[in-house]
Design a protein around this motif. Sequence first.
Motif, PDB file in Angstrom:
ATOM      1  N   ILE A  49     -55.738  -5.385 -66.144  1.00  6.79           N
ATOM      2  CA  ILE A  49     -55.673  -6.701 -65.497  1.00  6.79           C
ATOM      3  C   ILE A  49     -57.057  -7.079 -64.971  1.00  6.79           C
ATOM      4  CG2 ILE A  49     -54.632  -7.986 -63.575  1.00  6.79           C
ATOM      5  CD1 ILE A  49     -52.242  -6.039 -63.813  1.00  6.79           C
ATOM      6  N   ILE A  50     -57.737  -6.094 -64.381  1.00 10.26           N
ATOM      7  CA  ILE A  50     -59.075  -6.361 -63.843  1.00 10.26           C
ATOM      8  C   ILE A  50     -60.011  -6.808 -64.965  1.00 10.26           C
ATOM      9  CG2 ILE A  50     -61.095  -5.255 -62.798  1.00 10.26           C
ATOM     10  CD1 ILE A  50     -59.136  -3.590 -61.131  1.00 10.26           C
ATOM     11  N   ARG A  51     -59.937  -6.105 -66.089  1.00 10.72           N
ATOM     12  CA  ARG A  51     -60.788  -6.452 -67.222  1.00 10.72           C
ATOM     13  C   ARG A  51     -60.496  -7.879 -67.708  1.00 10.72           C
ATOM     14  NH1 ARG A  51     -58.869  -3.317 -71.534  1.00 10.72           N
ATOM     15  NH2 ARG A  51     -57.474  -5.077 -71.642  1.00 10.72           N
ATOM     16  N   ASP A  52     -59.209  -8.199 -67.853  1.00  9.57           N
ATOM     17  CA  ASP A  52     -58.840  -9.536 -68.337  1.00  9.57           C
ATOM     18  C   ASP A  52     -59.319 -10.631 -67.386  1.00  9.57           C
ATOM     19  OD1 ASP A  52     -57.677  -8.287 -70.400  1.00  9.57           O
ATOM     20  OD2 ASP A  52     -55.607  -8.542 -69.718  1.00  9.57           O
ATOM     21  N   LEU A  81     -61.837 -10.507 -65.274  1.00  5.87           N
ATOM     22  CA  LEU A  81     -63.296 -10.651 -65.322  1.00  5.87           C
ATOM     23  C   LEU A  81     -63.729 -11.345 -66.606  1.00  5.87           C
ATOM     24  CD1 LEU A  81     -64.458  -7.251 -63.835  1.00  5.87           C
ATOM     25  CD2 LEU A  81     -64.584  -9.481 -62.785  1.00  5.87           C
ATOM     26  N   THR A  82     -63.027 -11.035 -67.689  1.00  5.25           N
ATOM     27  CA  THR A  82     -63.355 -11.668 -68.966  1.00  5.25           C
ATOM     28  C   THR A  82     -63.137 -13.173 -68.877  1.00  5.25           C
ATOM     29  OG1 THR A  82     -62.569  -9.676 -70.023  1.00  5.25           O
ATOM     30  CG2 THR A  82     -62.964 -11.559 -71.460  1.00  5.25           C
ATOM     31  N   SER A  83     -62.018 -13.588 -68.279  1.00  6.21           N
ATOM     32  CA  SER A  83     -61.749 -15.029 -68.218  1.00  6.21           C
ATOM     33  C   SER A  83     -62.719 -15.710 -67.243  1.00  6.21           C
ATOM     34  CB  SER A  83     -60.294 -15.304 -67.864  1.00  6.21           C
ATOM     35  OG  SER A  83     -60.057 -15.048 -66.511  1.00  6.21           O
ATOM     36  N   ARG A  84     -63.073 -15.029 -66.157  1.00  2.49           N
ATOM     37  CA  ARG A  84     -64.037 -15.628 -65.234  1.00  2.49           C
ATOM     38  C   ARG A  84     -65.392 -15.818 -65.923  1.00  2.49           C
ATOM     39  NH1 ARG A  84     -65.984 -12.538 -59.894  1.00  2.49           N
ATOM     40  NH2 ARG A  84     -67.283 -11.494 -61.423  1.00  2.49           N
ATOM     41  N   ARG A  85     -65.755 -14.820 -66.727  1.00  2.00           N
ATOM     42  CA  ARG A  85     -67.027 -14.907 -67.446  1.00  2.00           C
ATOM     43  C   ARG A  85     -67.006 -16.110 -68.395  1.00  2.00           C
ATOM     44  NH1 ARG A  85     -67.506  -9.676 -68.807  1.00  2.00           N
ATOM     45  NH2 ARG A  85     -66.590  -9.934 -70.858  1.00  2.00           N
ATOM     46  N   ALA A  86     -65.860 -16.306 -69.051  1.00  2.00           N
ATOM     47  CA  ALA A  86     -65.747 -17.420 -69.995  1.00  2.00           C
ATOM     48  C   ALA A  86     -65.851 -18.764 -69.282  1.00  2.00           C
ATOM     49  CB  ALA A  86     -64.432 -17.313 -70.759  1.00  2.00           C
ATOM     50  N   PHE A  87     -65.195 -18.878 -68.111  1.00  2.00           N
ATOM     51  CA  PHE A  87     -65.277 -20.129 -67.351  1.00  2.00           C
ATOM     52  C   PHE A  87     -66.716 -20.435 -66.971  1.00  2.00           C
ATOM     53  CE2 PHE A  87     -60.853 -19.212 -65.361  1.00  2.00           C
ATOM     54  CZ  PHE A  87     -60.249 -19.614 -66.546  1.00  2.00           C
ATOM     55  N   ARG A  88     -67.394 -19.405 -66.481  1.00  2.00           N
ATOM     56  CA  ARG A  88     -68.770 -19.610 -66.015  1.00  2.00           C
ATOM     57  C   ARG A  88     -69.683 -19.977 -67.174  1.00  2.00           C
ATOM     58  NH1 ARG A  88     -69.543 -14.721 -61.640  1.00  2.00           N
ATOM     59  NH2 ARG A  88     -68.490 -15.797 -59.934  1.00  2.00           N
ATOM     60  N   ARG A  89     -69.464 -19.307 -68.293  1.00  2.00           N
ATOM     61  CA  ARG A  89     -70.298 -19.592 -69.456  1.00  2.00           C
ATOM     62  C   ARG A  89     -70.101 -21.045 -69.888  1.00  2.00           C
ATOM     63  NH1 ARG A  89     -69.654 -15.039 -73.237  1.00  2.00           N
ATOM     64  NH2 ARG A  89     -71.025 -14.102 -71.702  1.00  2.00           N
ATOM     65  N   ARG A  90     -68.870 -21.473 -69.835  1.00  2.00           N
ATOM     66  CA  ARG A  90     -68.566 -22.840 -70.245  1.00  2.00           C
ATOM     67  C   ARG A  90     -69.219 -23.832 -69.290  1.00  2.00           C
ATOM     68  NH1 ARG A  90     -64.433 -26.779 -69.788  1.00  2.00           N
ATOM     69  NH2 ARG A  90     -64.194 -27.853 -71.773  1.00  2.00           N
ATOM     70  N   ARG A  91     -69.129 -23.563 -68.006  1.00  2.00           N
ATOM     71  CA  ARG A  91     -69.749 -24.458 -67.031  1.00  2.00           C
ATOM     72  C   ARG A  91     -71.254 -24.531 -67.240  1.00  2.00           C
ATOM     73  NH1 ARG A  91     -66.091 -22.380 -63.001  1.00  2.00           N
ATOM     74  NH2 ARG A  91     -67.663 -21.033 -62.101  1.00  2.00           N
ATOM     75  N   ARG A  92     -71.849 -23.394 -67.564  1.00  2.00           N
ATOM     76  CA  ARG A  92     -73.303 -23.358 -67.735  1.00  2.00           C
ATOM     77  C   ARG A  92     -73.740 -24.095 -68.987  1.00  2.00           C
ATOM     78  NH1 ARG A  92     -73.282 -17.896 -65.930  1.00  2.00           N
ATOM     79  NH2 ARG A  92     -73.153 -17.181 -68.069  1.00  2.00           N
ATOM     80  N   SER A  93     -72.961 -23.930 -70.069  1.00  2.00           N
ATOM     81  CA  SER A  93     -73.444 -24.455 -71.336  1.00  2.00           C
ATOM     82  C   SER A  93     -72.916 -25.847 -71.645  1.00  2.00           C
ATOM     83  CB  SER A  93     -73.068 -23.505 -72.470  1.00  2.00           C
ATOM     84  OG  SER A  93     -71.661 -23.434 -72.530  1.00  2.00           O
ATOM     85  N   GLN A  94     -71.630 -26.081 -71.384  1.00  2.00           N
ATOM     86  CA  GLN A  94     -71.059 -27.336 -71.841  1.00  2.00           C
ATOM     87  C   GLN A  94     -71.109 -28.449 -70.818  1.00  2.00           C
ATOM     88  OE1 GLN A  94     -67.430 -25.455 -73.752  1.00  2.00           O
ATOM     89  NE2 GLN A  94     -67.474 -27.495 -74.631  1.00  2.00           N
ATOM     90  N   LEU A  95     -70.957 -28.081 -69.551  1.00  2.00           N
ATOM     91  CA  LEU A  95     -70.833 -29.127 -68.550  1.00  2.00           C
ATOM     92  C   LEU A  95     -72.182 -29.549 -67.971  1.00  2.00           C
ATOM     93  CD1 LEU A  95     -67.625 -27.873 -66.757  1.00  2.00           C
ATOM     94  CD2 LEU A  95     -67.819 -29.336 -68.741  1.00  2.00           C
ATOM     95  N   ARG A  96     -73.138 -28.655 -67.996  1.00  2.00           N
ATOM     96  CA  ARG A  96     -74.496 -29.024 -67.587  1.00  2.00           C
ATOM     97  C   ARG A  96     -75.426 -28.078 -68.314  1.00  2.00           C
ATOM     98  NH1 ARG A  96     -75.250 -24.884 -63.570  1.00  2.00           N
ATOM     99  NH2 ARG A  96     -73.220 -24.292 -62.781  1.00  2.00           N
ATOM    100  N   TYR A  98     -58.723 -23.539 -69.265  1.00  2.00           N
ATOM    101  CA  TYR A  98     -60.086 -24.013 -69.488  1.00  2.00           C
ATOM    102  C   TYR A  98     -60.945 -23.868 -68.238  1.00  2.00           C
ATOM    103  CZ  TYR A  98     -57.601 -25.989 -73.387  1.00  2.00           C
ATOM    104  OH  TYR A  98     -56.802 -26.126 -74.483  1.00  2.00           O
ATOM    105  N   GLY A  99     -60.332 -23.420 -67.169  1.00  2.00           N
ATOM    106  CA  GLY A  99     -61.091 -23.216 -65.939  1.00  2.00           C
ATOM    107  C   GLY A  99     -61.057 -24.404 -64.995  1.00  2.00           C
ATOM    108  N   PHE A 100     -60.176 -25.378 -65.255  1.00  2.00           N
ATOM    109  CA  PHE A 100     -60.041 -26.532 -64.355  1.00  2.00           C
ATOM    110  C   PHE A 100     -58.911 -26.275 -63.365  1.00  2.00           C
ATOM    111  CE2 PHE A 100     -62.138 -28.529 -68.012  1.00  2.00           C
ATOM    112  CZ  PHE A 100     -63.206 -29.112 -67.346  1.00  2.00           C
ATOM    113  N   PRO A 101     -59.007 -26.856 -62.162  1.00  2.00           N
ATOM    114  CA  PRO A 101     -57.960 -26.612 -61.166  1.00  2.00           C
ATOM    115  C   PRO A 101     -56.596 -27.087 -61.654  1.00  2.00           C
ATOM    116  CG  PRO A 101     -59.836 -27.718 -60.164  1.00  2.00           C
ATOM    117  CD  PRO A 101     -60.079 -27.712 -61.627  1.00  2.00           C
ATOM    118  N   ARG A 102     -55.600 -26.234 -61.452  1.00  2.00           N
ATOM    119  CA  ARG A 102     -54.259 -26.564 -61.891  1.00  2.00           C
ATOM    120  C   ARG A 102     -53.349 -26.764 -60.685  1.00  2.00           C
ATOM    121  NH1 ARG A 102     -50.910 -21.879 -64.612  1.00  2.00           N
ATOM    122  NH2 ARG A 102     -50.618 -21.491 -62.401  1.00  2.00           N
TER     123      ARG A 102
END
Length: 471
Positions: A102-105, A107-122, A360-364
């Motif tokens: 669970i911890i791995r999953d 962290l993996t999803s958090r990494r994906a959200f952050r990567r997306r924010r860094r690359s796609q949103l700004r 996608y990392g947006f507030p639900r």
Amino acid sequence: MAVLVLDKRKKPLMPCSEKRARILLERGRARVHRMVPFTIRLVDRLREDSVLQEVRIGLDPGSKSTGIAVTRESETVDESTGEVLKTRVVLMLLELQHRGGIIRDKLTSRRAFRRRRRSQLRYRPARFDNRTKPQGWLAPSLQHRVDTTLTWVRRLQRWAPIASLSTMLHRFDTQALQNPEISGEEYQQGELLGYEVREYLLEKWGRKCAYCDAEHTALTIDHIHPRSKGGSDRVSNLTLACFPCNQRKSNQDVRDFLAKDPKRLARIEAVRKAPLKDAAAVNSTRWALWERLKATGLDVEVGTGGRTKWNRKRLNIPKAHCLDAACTGRVDTVQHWQQPVLTIKATGRGSYQRTRLDRYGFPRGYLTRSKSAFGLQTGDMVRAVVTTGKKAGRYLGRVAIRASGSFNIQAKTGLVQGIHHRFCTLIQRADGYGYSWAKIALQQGDARTGAACAAALSLHGLNPVVSRAIG
Ligand SMILES: [Zn+2]
């Protein structure tokens, strides 16, 4: 399962039987200190006035769960031979389920959200990979395994007079392999050495047949250069083969047998010659755990996987994590192992983050600011006695709270939804773990001893249906 006993100042005493605990409680000599694992506190006794025996913790660290056995140890001297025999009486069997996955999953999803924010949103340019890991660093999912196991060792130390600990560090004894003359009667008789060799070969050849790559099948030891043609018994001349391959190969030389498959021949020759390093037999997590266990001040005994298996087979005990834990290290007899297992599931204490995210990392949605509602918290163990309506009945389990006061209970029979808070009585506060009792969960490949285990359990008044778990 034994009941843990504390003195009036909450210092651990020897665990007692369930019957004795019941009598002590009835006579008012004890109070209930904790529900799971059941612990009582004597109101009229001090540790100084009590006789304590040696209590040992056995550990079998695994990737998904760790087996823990609390045993009382005694030594008797065999009259005829003068040998010292070590007997372990099992007091408690625990299986600690980790949440590394669970911890791995997460962290993996958090990494994906952050990567997306860094690359796609700004836009932000790439930085150099300039971060170093400190020495002895373990991934968070693996660090969790060490931490949670240590937590339980410390807790048990608080509840029982633990003096020593046995853990499995290596899969096999490398020293015994290199030097068959190594001291110890069991080694000289060759039987224990056989188990160490087997574990060594399993590790070296990747737990599969060297000639057809068959996995999850009974593997036999095969002499690469057959003994009848002068091949030696040294471990460098041994490999693993499934039964059909072993039959087909018979006493052919490996070069004749694999004449049509030169690639495989070359690979077998390469693996055969490469000695397995010590490090391959012990993974970093077990190593880190061992380092931390030594620091607890307990008398730590290190056993190998080979010896554990040898003990288990000799004593005719089925394969389960907690039973492996009871068989770790030097032991001659294990008694009272036929008992239910307390399964402890690491659940965590809820999340700090109060915003729920979609994929996608947006507030639900948002969680309540306060983690408790109507005096209860998610993870508390409650008993609900519902007297009216569709949900009438008695439920015991872990509660999940809702701000509305309509709670969910994870009962033995499954999830029960919509139980009103006024039906719920607190049994035990959330402590980051969920508890349940199970019969001994046999691991795959142990069907033979399964029947023996079922028979033993039915003797103790338990349902002989033995659940299977893949270990
Ligand atoms: Zn094969």
